[in-house]
Design an enzyme around this catalytic site. Structure first.
Site, mmCIF file in Angstrom:
data_model
loop_
_atom_site.group_PDB
_atom_site.id
_atom_site.type_symbol
_atom_site.label_atom_id
_atom_site.label_comp_id
_atom_site.label_asym_id
_atom_site.label_seq_id
_atom_site.Cartn_x
_atom_site.Cartn_y
_atom_site.Cartn_z
ATOM 1 N N GLY A 153 0.839 -1.205 0.000
ATOM 2 C CA GLY A 153 0.000 0.000 0.000
ATOM 3 C C GLY A 153 0.862 1.238 0.000
ATOM 4 O O GLY A 153 0.488 2.284 0.554
ATOM 5 N N GLY A 154 2.044 1.137 -0.642
ATOM 6 C CA GLY A 154 3.070 2.169 -0.538
ATOM 7 C C GLY A 154 2.726 3.518 -1.127
ATOM 8 O O GLY A 154 3.468 4.478 -0.923
ATOM 9 N N ARG A 155 1.610 3.609 -1.870
ATOM 10 C CA ARG A 155 1.190 4.900 -2.409
ATOM 11 C C ARG A 155 0.036 5.495 -1.612
ATOM 12 O O ARG A 155 -0.566 6.493 -2.018
ATOM 13 C CB ARG A 155 0.808 4.766 -3.885
ATOM 14 C CG ARG A 155 1.952 4.377 -4.787
ATOM 15 C CD ARG A 155 3.066 5.406 -4.750
ATOM 16 N NE ARG A 155 2.691 6.634 -5.466
ATOM 17 C CZ ARG A 155 3.266 7.809 -5.287
ATOM 18 N NH1 ARG A 155 4.237 7.938 -4.390
ATOM 19 N NH2 ARG A 155 2.884 8.865 -5.985
ATOM 20 N N GLY A 156 -0.270 4.883 -0.468
ATOM 21 C CA GLY A 156 -1.303 5.427 0.404
ATOM 22 C C GLY A 156 -0.809 6.639 1.169
ATOM 23 O O GLY A 156 0.378 6.983 1.135
ATOM 24 N N PHE A 157 -1.705 7.279 1.897
ATOM 25 C CA PHE A 157 -1.402 8.529 2.598
ATOM 26 C C PHE A 157 -0.234 8.374 3.573
ATOM 27 O O PHE A 157 0.841 8.964 3.405
ATOM 28 C CB PHE A 157 -2.672 9.007 3.306
ATOM 29 C CG PHE A 157 -2.481 10.115 4.306
ATOM 30 C CD1 PHE A 157 -1.590 11.144 4.063
ATOM 31 C CD2 PHE A 157 -3.205 10.125 5.493
ATOM 32 C CE1 PHE A 157 -1.411 12.167 4.984
ATOM 33 C CE2 PHE A 157 -3.048 11.134 6.415
ATOM 34 C CZ PHE A 157 -2.138 12.156 6.161
ATOM 35 N N LYS A 161 -9.938 -5.639 10.193
ATOM 36 C CA LYS A 161 -8.634 -5.189 10.678
ATOM 37 C C LYS A 161 -8.255 -5.948 11.957
ATOM 38 O O LYS A 161 -7.089 -6.305 12.170
ATOM 39 C CB LYS A 161 -8.656 -3.690 10.943
ATOM 40 C CG LYS A 161 -8.191 -2.837 9.779
ATOM 41 C CD LYS A 161 -6.733 -3.052 9.486
ATOM 42 C CE LYS A 161 -6.206 -2.192 8.388
ATOM 43 N NZ LYS A 161 -4.789 -2.474 8.077
ATOM 44 N N TYR A 195 -14.690 -2.692 8.112
ATOM 45 C CA TYR A 195 -13.264 -2.337 8.093
ATOM 46 C C TYR A 195 -12.636 -2.674 9.436
ATOM 47 O O TYR A 195 -11.588 -3.337 9.501
ATOM 48 C CB TYR A 195 -13.104 -0.846 7.784
ATOM 49 C CG TYR A 195 -11.683 -0.344 7.930
ATOM 50 C CD1 TYR A 195 -10.761 -0.523 6.905
ATOM 51 C CD2 TYR A 195 -11.260 0.305 9.087
ATOM 52 C CE1 TYR A 195 -9.440 -0.080 7.037
ATOM 53 C CE2 TYR A 195 -9.957 0.750 9.229
ATOM 54 C CZ TYR A 195 -9.056 0.569 8.197
ATOM 55 O OH TYR A 195 -7.768 1.003 8.345
#
Length: 560
Positions: A12-16, A161, A157
């Protein structure tokens, strides 16, 4: 790193938050960084094109790879040669879709664990959430890691999680893999595409003036660089030898800025910093909750036709009105975490990162109109606002046909339903026998899935009904105590409005309601500012009237 290439992977390296971790890892200069995300290629934003990330990608200190966590073969390929994995990937939390969240947060996390153990990855740091211990009902004050998972979570979610977190903690020690979980609370900062943009959209739509609940609920926010710092603290602790690693491994840690603040004060500081007004009108959560359930149900029906994910959902109302604060003493003790950016500095940097969203830079229209936003900015909005005239006339034709076929004849509910089913049966039969192409036009055949009501949807409808019923019972209970005059006035006013509407027949309501839907929103879009000014004036007078009534009521009660 001469002669010794050590790789880490950030899913998820392009997440916030992941983008900030990637940049911090590059500066950290201990690992080569493999950035894994769903996109087939990495698309750098203008602010990144001349920055440290672009330089690292071009020099080979970082590389981008496409990865779908649901494919174990892809995960195995991406994790080759990695010493550390930062597992940050997760779907958008606002999309309450069980299948999506379970496939990524549970099944995808299991793929990550399996790949780590098979490839002898040394350390796995999992980005979890404080919501794993939140049931959506009871607030949390100074919560610590001893809090158990609730029997029922606020949304899918949070539930998935929690399942992913359990898997990661259970995997600690398997084939030498050391794991831990980070629970960052309410992340904010530059690059955020949810919190600040949604607040500005609400402000421009005139909805930021409302406070859900009493406005006193306390929250722990976390500046995004502190979140990245916590991940590196965790990795370094696991990399240590002896008792430090033993104490850090197999644990979950709450991460905050260690500066609790009233939720609505935090929101106010961001809005004021960008030039918008502070929220000031308080609305009890139980009043908004039935509306939120209706909005969520509407989205489930109209989402496939272009309606965007709404902001007003039951799970979000609970989050906005509850207290959620957490202790970081365990993270301080076991992984050496301390915030590196204060809340004040974090707010300042965040506000400075959104100059294009400031009130003075707003165009006359300011993007989509409020009418369009209220209608979901999808096909429903385009139809009612006459933006897609073909779709609008098609909808009008259908509504007129319904009126003359079912409303005018004065049908009872049973005869109306039977006619609707008869028309539907004829349509489905004719549609089925039509050829696949007519005059070059392809006929889309109806699938049974179009009409299927899933168990998940059925449960949500039942929950919505039950929640509305419980809210009504709670209101009746409060009325029965006889000490809430304002609530009595609200209930009485609501019932008076309903009794007024009850005077009209179904035919009259249809004749008035349908044209109004196509006219009112259209007029509001054209005269937005004038109407908003009138509404604000009415609200101001209403608040003053309410204040006067409360004072008189309290005075009379004291005299009695």
């Amino acid at each position: 790193m001469p002669g010794d290439e050590k790789w880490c992977v950030v899913t998820g390296g392009r997440g916030f938050a992941a983008r900030h971790l990637v940049q911090m890892l590059i500066r950290y200069d201990v690992f080569l960084v493999r950035i894994a995300d769903l996109g087939s290629t990495v698309d750098l934003e203008p602010s990144e094109e001349n920055g440290i990330l672009a330089e690292a990608l071009s020099s080979g200190r970082a590389q981008y790879v496409s990865l779908d966590l649901r494919s174990k073969s892809q995960v195995l390929q991406v994790f080759q040669g990695a010493e550390v994995v930062f597992h940050m990937a997760a779907p958008n939390s606002s999309i309450n879709n069980y299948k999506l969240h379970h496939s990524v947060n549970v099944e995808g996390t299991q793929n990550v664990i399996d790949a780590c153990t098979e490839l002898k990855v040394k350390r796995l740091i999992y980005t979890s959430s404080p919501s794993v211990v939140f049931d959506g009902i009871h607030g949390i004050v100074d919560g610590d890691e001893s809090l158990p998972y609730p029997p029922k979570h606020n949304d899918f979610y949070s539930a998935t999680k929690a399942q992913g977190e359990e898997l990661v903690i259970k995997a600690n020690g398997v084939k030498g893999l050391l794991t831990c979980c980070i629970r960052p609370s309410s992340i904010f900062g530059p690059g955020d595409r949810l919190l600040v943009p949604s607040l500005v959209v609400a402000a421009r739509a005139g909805k930021s003036k409302y406070i859900i609940g009493d406005g006193n609920n306390i929250y722990d926010f976390t500046y995004v660089e502190n979140v990245a710092h916590a991940h590196i603290c965790a990795e370094r602790a696991l990399a240590s030898e002896g008792t430090v690693a033993d104490k850090a491994a197999g644990q979950a840690y709450f991460i905050t800025n260690m500066e609790p603040i009233k939720f609505w004060e935090f929101v106010s500081l961001i809005l004021e910093g960008l030039g918008y007004e502070r929220p000031r009108i308080k609305i009890p959560a139980f009043v908004v909750m039935p509306i939120a359930h209706m909005v969520e149900l509407t989205y489930k029906l109209l989402g496939p036709y272009g309606m965007k994910v709404p902001q007003l959902t039951p799970s979000r109302i609970r989050l906005l009105s509850c207290t959620r604060s957490f202790k970081c003493s365990k993270a301080q003790d076991r992984i050496g975490y301390t915030p590196i950016v204060s809340l004040q500095d974090g707010l300042k940097r965040t506000i400075e990162a959104y100059p294009h969203l400031r009130a003075e830079h707003r165009s006359k229209r300011g993007g989509p109109s409020k009418a369009s936003i209220y209608l979901g900015s999808g096909r429903v909005a385009d139809t009612l606002l006459w933006k897609d005239k073909k779709q609008t006339f098609k909808a009008l034709f259908v509504l007129i046909a319904i009126y003359y076929s079912f409303i005018v004849p004065g049908s009872t509910i049973i005869t109306m339903l039977s006619r609707v089913l008869l028309v539907a049966s004829v349509f489905v039969f004719i549609h089925a026998v039509l050829p696949e192409k007519i005059l070059g036009y392809k006929i889309e055949k109806l699938q049974s899935s179009h009409f299927h009501l899933s168990e998940e949807t059925s449960q949500q409808i039942a929950k919505s009904v039950a929640s509305s019923w419980n809210a009504s019972v709670k209101t009746l209970k409060s009325l029965g105590q006889g000490d809430d005059g304002i609530l009595f006035l609200k209930v009485a006013l609501t019932l008076l409005v309903l009794s007024f509407l009850g005077v009209f027949s179904l035919q009259n309501l249809y004749v008035i309601g349908v044209p109004a839907a196509f006219i009112v929103f259209y007029v509001y879009e054209k005269e937005e500012q004038k109407i908003d000014d009138m509404v604000l004036e009415a609200l101001s007078r209403g608040c003053k009237l309410k204040s006067d009534i409360v004072k008189k009521f309290c005075t009379s009660k004291k005299i009695d």
